[in-house]
Design an enzyme around this catalytic site. Structure first.
Site, PDB file in Angstrom:
ATOM      1  N   LYS A 201       1.799   2.181  -5.094  1.00 31.76           N
ATOM      2  CA  LYS A 201       2.326   1.611  -6.336  1.00 31.76           C
ATOM      3  C   LYS A 201       1.413   1.928  -7.516  1.00 31.76           C
ATOM      4  O   LYS A 201       1.880   2.285  -8.597  1.00 31.76           O
ATOM      5  CB  LYS A 201       2.468   0.078  -6.190  1.00 31.76           C
ATOM      6  CG  LYS A 201       3.450  -0.340  -5.121  1.00 31.76           C
ATOM      7  CD  LYS A 201       3.499  -1.851  -4.959  1.00 31.76           C
ATOM      8  CE  LYS A 201       2.255  -2.453  -4.361  1.00 31.76           C
ATOM      9  NZ  LYS A 201       1.964  -2.054  -2.974  1.00 31.76           N
TER      10      LYS A 201
ATOM     11  N   GLN B 157       1.850  -6.064  -3.205  1.00 36.44           N
ATOM     12  CA  GLN B 157       2.333  -6.180  -1.830  1.00 36.44           C
ATOM     13  C   GLN B 157       3.650  -5.401  -1.659  1.00 36.44           C
ATOM     14  O   GLN B 157       3.835  -4.392  -2.319  1.00 36.44           O
ATOM     15  CB  GLN B 157       2.488  -7.648  -1.400  1.00 36.44           C
ATOM     16  CG  GLN B 157       1.164  -8.374  -1.214  1.00 36.44           C
ATOM     17  CD  GLN B 157       0.508  -8.821  -2.508  1.00 36.44           C
ATOM     18  OE1 GLN B 157       1.108  -9.505  -3.314  1.00 36.44           O
ATOM     19  NE2 GLN B 157      -0.727  -8.444  -2.724  1.00 36.44           N
TER      20      GLN B 157
ATOM     21  N   ASP C 178       0.809  -1.223   0.000  1.00 35.60           N
ATOM     22  CA  ASP C 178       0.000   0.000   0.000  1.00 35.60           C
ATOM     23  C   ASP C 178       0.841   1.272   0.000  1.00 35.60           C
ATOM     24  O   ASP C 178       0.442   2.305   0.563  1.00 35.60           O
ATOM     25  CB  ASP C 178      -0.963   0.023   1.208  1.00 35.60           C
ATOM     26  CG  ASP C 178      -1.928  -1.144   1.187  1.00 35.60           C
ATOM     27  OD1 ASP C 178      -2.260  -1.601   0.078  1.00 35.60           O
ATOM     28  OD2 ASP C 178      -2.342  -1.588   2.278  1.00 35.60           O
TER      29      ASP C 178
ATOM     30  N   GLY D 106      -4.666  -4.098  -3.808  1.00 38.14           N
ATOM     31  CA  GLY D 106      -5.632  -3.037  -4.102  1.00 38.14           C
ATOM     32  C   GLY D 106      -4.812  -1.833  -4.512  1.00 38.14           C
ATOM     33  O   GLY D 106      -4.159  -1.222  -3.680  1.00 38.14           O
ATOM     34  N   HIS D 107      -4.768  -1.550  -5.805  1.00 35.73           N
ATOM     35  CA  HIS D 107      -3.929  -0.474  -6.322  1.00 35.73           C
ATOM     36  C   HIS D 107      -4.820   0.684  -6.771  1.00 35.73           C
ATOM     37  O   HIS D 107      -5.638   0.528  -7.673  1.00 35.73           O
ATOM     38  CB  HIS D 107      -3.057  -0.987  -7.478  1.00 35.73           C
ATOM     39  CG  HIS D 107      -2.052  -2.021  -7.034  1.00 35.73           C
ATOM     40  ND1 HIS D 107      -1.177  -2.629  -7.884  1.00 35.73           N
ATOM     41  CD2 HIS D 107      -1.778  -2.528  -5.807  1.00 35.73           C
ATOM     42  CE1 HIS D 107      -0.415  -3.478  -7.204  1.00 35.73           C
ATOM     43  NE2 HIS D 107      -0.767  -3.439  -5.937  1.00 35.73           N
TER      44      HIS D 107
HETATM   45  P1  GDP Z   1      -0.806   0.420  -3.546  1.00 39.66           P
HETATM   46  O1  GDP Z   1      -1.409  -0.862  -3.084  1.00 39.66           O
HETATM   47  O2  GDP Z   1       0.662   0.483  -3.300  1.00 39.66           O
HETATM   48  O3  GDP Z   1      -1.158   0.766  -4.956  1.00 39.66           O
HETATM   49  O4  GDP Z   1      -1.435   1.567  -2.627  1.00 39.66           O
HETATM   50  P2  GDP Z   1      -2.984   1.717  -2.224  1.00 39.66           P
HETATM   51  O5  GDP Z   1      -3.731   2.189  -3.398  1.00 39.66           O
HETATM   52  O6  GDP Z   1      -3.475   0.484  -1.549  1.00 39.66           O
HETATM   53  O7  GDP Z   1      -2.882   2.800  -1.085  1.00 39.66           O
HETATM   54  C1  GDP Z   1      -2.354   4.057  -1.299  1.00 39.66           C
HETATM   55  C2  GDP Z   1      -3.425   5.091  -0.959  1.00 39.66           C
HETATM   56  O8  GDP Z   1      -2.822   6.376  -0.859  1.00 39.66           O
HETATM   57  C3  GDP Z   1      -4.482   5.233  -2.034  1.00 39.66           C
HETATM   58  O9  GDP Z   1      -5.705   5.576  -1.443  1.00 39.66           O
HETATM   59  C4  GDP Z   1      -3.959   6.390  -2.890  1.00 39.66           C
HETATM   60  O10 GDP Z   1      -4.994   7.079  -3.574  1.00 39.66           O
HETATM   61  C5  GDP Z   1      -3.346   7.244  -1.841  1.00 39.66           C
HETATM   62  N1  GDP Z   1      -2.187   8.063  -2.259  1.00 39.66           N
HETATM   63  C6  GDP Z   1      -1.212   7.747  -3.158  1.00 39.66           C
HETATM   64  N2  GDP Z   1      -0.277   8.720  -3.176  1.00 39.66           N
HETATM   65  C7  GDP Z   1      -0.677   9.652  -2.275  1.00 39.66           C
HETATM   66  C8  GDP Z   1      -0.111  10.869  -1.815  1.00 39.66           C
HETATM   67  O11 GDP Z   1       0.955  11.300  -2.217  1.00 39.66           O
HETATM   68  N3  GDP Z   1      -0.802  11.560  -0.859  1.00 39.66           N
HETATM   69  C9  GDP Z   1      -1.992  11.119  -0.360  1.00 39.66           C
HETATM   70  N4  GDP Z   1      -2.584  11.846   0.580  1.00 39.66           N
HETATM   71  N5  GDP Z   1      -2.545   9.968  -0.763  1.00 39.66           N
HETATM   72  C10 GDP Z   1      -1.895   9.238  -1.699  1.00 39.66           C
HETATM   73  P1  IMO Z   2      -1.004  -4.123  -2.248  1.00 40.85           P
HETATM   74  O1  IMO Z   2      -0.569  -4.700  -3.568  1.00 40.85           O
HETATM   75  C1  IMO Z   2      -0.918  -4.468   2.079  1.00 40.85           C
HETATM   76  C2  IMO Z   2      -1.093  -8.521   3.739  1.00 40.85           C
HETATM   77  C3  IMO Z   2      -2.325  -8.944   4.503  1.00 40.85           C
HETATM   78  C4  IMO Z   2      -1.717  -9.922   5.491  1.00 40.85           C
HETATM   79  C5  IMO Z   2      -0.645 -10.606   4.644  1.00 40.85           C
HETATM   80  C6  IMO Z   2      -1.096 -11.931   4.041  1.00 40.85           C
HETATM   81  O2  IMO Z   2      -2.285  -3.384  -2.325  1.00 40.85           O
HETATM   82  O3  IMO Z   2       0.104  -3.346  -1.634  1.00 40.85           O
HETATM   83  P2  IMO Z   2      -2.693 -12.543   2.009  1.00 40.85           P
HETATM   84  O4  IMO Z   2      -4.123 -12.205   1.747  1.00 40.85           O
HETATM   85  O5  IMO Z   2      -1.761 -12.037   0.952  1.00 40.85           O
HETATM   86  O6  IMO Z   2      -2.472 -13.994   2.315  1.00 40.85           O
HETATM   87  O7  IMO Z   2      -2.341 -11.764   3.375  1.00 40.85           O
HETATM   88  O8  IMO Z   2      -0.317  -9.699   3.607  1.00 40.85           O
HETATM   89  N1  IMO Z   2      -1.344  -8.008   2.376  1.00 40.85           N
HETATM   90  C7  IMO Z   2      -1.242  -6.728   2.024  1.00 40.85           C
HETATM   91  N2  IMO Z   2      -0.971  -5.627   2.764  1.00 40.85           N
HETATM   92  N3  IMO Z   2      -1.074  -4.363   0.752  1.00 40.85           N
HETATM   93  C8  IMO Z   2      -1.309  -5.454  -0.005  1.00 40.85           C
HETATM   94  O9  IMO Z   2      -1.342  -5.424  -1.353  1.00 40.85           O
HETATM   95  C9  IMO Z   2      -1.448  -6.703   0.638  1.00 40.85           C
HETATM   96  N4  IMO Z   2      -1.706  -7.943   0.201  1.00 40.85           N
HETATM   97  C10 IMO Z   2      -1.619  -8.737   1.271  1.00 40.85           C
HETATM   98  O10 IMO Z   2      -2.929  -7.849   5.139  1.00 40.85           O
HETATM   99  O11 IMO Z   2      -1.056  -9.213   6.506  1.00 40.85           O
HETATM  100 MG    MG Z   3      -2.937  -1.522  -1.828  1.00 40.95          MG
END
Ligand code: GDP
Ligand code: IMO
Ligand code: MG
Length: 428
Positions: free
Chosen positions: A16, A222, A13, A40-41
């Site tokens: 990415k 991840q 998270d 969840g991207h």
């Molecule tokens: P990923 O799994 O690495 O793609 O990241 P996620 O989408 O799960 O979580 C990142 C969250 O931060 C999302 O809700 C993005 O919209 C948000 N986000 C990304 N870059 C920024 C930033 O620079 N500032 C803020 N406030 N939010 C951001």
């Molecule tokens: P993105 O790509 C953050 C965590 C889960 C748990 C562990 C194992 O959005 O960054 P799983 O369901 O993979 O067997 O869970 O890994 N986890 C993540 N944490 N971002 C993710 O994906 C994750 N995918 C799995 O919360 O701790």
């Molecule tokens: Mg994510």
């Protein structure tokens, strides 16, 4: 022409999705190499917010081909939902989505077993998407692959064989209701027609594209600290998010990879169970949670928040071979009196700057912090790196010094355009 890998450098998270979307403007192919719908991207374009779980985050650029590699475990239900959703938004995938015939499928029993195991004695805090059980079957050589959809007799016999065993486990060990084999067979036979047009040998496709000089971006899911080999085992996912995973999960050679981009948050978060040395259970932790909107993109779970851990990040840079860093969510640190960086761990009177994957040790470690003055300005509408507050720039420089890698872009908000480049160094 370049082949680059973009990896999450922490516990996932990091942002990415946003960075892959930005990079994809100049890329021909974006390829996911591991994980599944546990990812969840998030991509924000204007007022529109999209969360992708399986489809690569480059899909919003019309010229970009999206590849789901053999290393990904595909839940056909989640995939079809995502395809339908994108098409309803006017984003056509025809001819632009390629799915590896060798990718394994998530079956209903994987999802059920994931949730049953989590209710047992040793929960991990998984996303419940069936990831662990699917990779387990892959390693046990009883997994069902996308290619198996093509031959309905093989598909049916594999589902019957597996379910005979899984239903025993479900009912005898977990005391849960057995799954209906006929229903699953019917459901998966239908996926054949739905998915067929996208299926191909993606290893050949990618290697041909690389030979033809195409720009390829490999999208990790991840993060390195959730890596099955190098993360905080057993509190990890069941695949290899580190950059090396791209070679296995796509069928491209290590020598094909030109560079690795690491994505990090300006602080640290983790969702699920497991050690987290810099976790904060105070007003600063609350600030990061609320201002950063730190709730999981896939499960909606509250993310644990803490200071930036340079010990963990240095370890991640080493494992991944990170050559440039995207620092995300710097805007979330605005408004704090001070910002801290964990520069070492202390335990039993000793100090180390080596990350530990020995859980017992990691749990008794105390983070050693360096403190920096914070900044009060809202930086989310800053348009140029030079206009960032001096304290924010000093923080970035300190982080670079601790991790030994340049920060080549800084994100100051979720939207696509909220990205700054220092300018004295190539972005990636
Ligand atoms: P990923 O799994 O690495 O793609 O990241 P996620 O989408 O799960 O979580 C990142 C969250 O931060 C999302 O809700 C993005 O919209 C948000 N986000 C990304 N870059 C920024 C930033 O620079 N500032 C803020 N406030 N939010 C951001
Ligand atoms: P993105 O790509 C953050 C965590 C889960 C748990 C562990 C194992 O959005 O960054 P799983 O369901 O993979 O067997 O869970 O890994 N986890 C993540 N944490 N971002 C993710 O994906 C994750 N995918 C799995 O919360 O701790
Ligand atoms: Mg994510």
């Amino acid at each position: 022409m370049a082949v680059r890998v973009l990896v999450g450098a922490q516990w996932g998270d990091e942002g990415k999705g946003k960075l892959v979307d930005i990079l994809s403007k100049d890329v021909d192919i974006v390829a996911r190499y591991q994980g599944g719908a546990n990812a969840g991207h998030t991509i924000e374009i204007g007022d529109q917010k999209y969360v992708l779980h399986l489809i690569p985050s480059g899909i919003f650029h019309e010229h970009c081909v999206a590849v789901i590699g053999n290393g990904v475990v595909i839940d056909p239900v989640a995939l079809m939902e995502e395809i339908r959703f994108l098409e309803s938004q006017g984003i056509s995938l025809k001819g632009r989505l390629k799915i590896s015939h060798n990718a394994h499928m998530i079956m209903p029993y994987h999802k059920l077993l994931d949730s049953l195991v989590e209710k047992g004695l040793a929960p991990i805090g998984t996303t419940g998407r069936g990831i662990g059980p699917a990779y387990y079957d892959k390693a046990a050589r009883v997994g069902i692959r996308i290619v198996d959809l093509l031959d309905h007799d093989i598909l049916e016999s594999r589902i019957r064989r597996n379910l005979e065993e899984k239903n025993q486990i479900i009912s005898k060990i977990y005391d849960a209701e057995e799954l209906d084999v006929e229903k699953i067979i019917d459901e998966y036979k239908r996926f054949d027609e739905l998915i067929d047009e996208y299926v191909t040998d993606t290893a050949f496709y990618l290697n041909d594209a690389i030979r033809d000089g195409k720009d390829v971006l490999c999208e990790g899911a991840q993060g390195a600290l959730l890596d099955i080999d190098h993360g905080t085992y057993p509190y990890v996912t069941s695949s290899s998010p580190i950059s090396g995973g791209a070679t296995i999960g796509l069928g491209i050679a290590p020598t094909a990879i030109d560079s690795v981009i690491g994505v990090m948050k300006a602080y640290t978060t983790r969702v699920g169970l497991g050690p987290f040395p810099t976790e904060l259970d105070d007003a600063v932790g609350e600030h990061l949670l609320v201002k950063g909107q730190e709730y999981g993109s896939t499960t909606g779970r509250r993310r644990r928040c803490g200071w930036f851990d340079a010990v963990a990040m240095r370890y991640s840079a080493m494992l991944n071979g990170i050559g440039s860093v995207g620092m995300m969510k710097l805007d979330v640190l605005s408004g704090l009196e001070e910002v801290r960086v964990c520069t070492a761990y202390e335990y039993e009177g000793r100090r180390t700057n080596h990350f530990q994957t020995n859980l017992r040790r990691l749990e008794i470690m105390h983070p050693v912090y360096e403190s920096f003055p914070g900044w009060q300005e809202d930086i989310s509408s800053v348009l140029s790196f030079d206009d960032l507050p001096e304290n924010a720039k000093a923080y970035i420089t300190a982080v670079e010094d601790y991790i030994g890698v340049r920060v080549t872009c800084v994100s100051v908000g979720p939207e696509r355009s909220q990205i700054l480049f220092p300018g004295d160094v190539p972005a990636w």
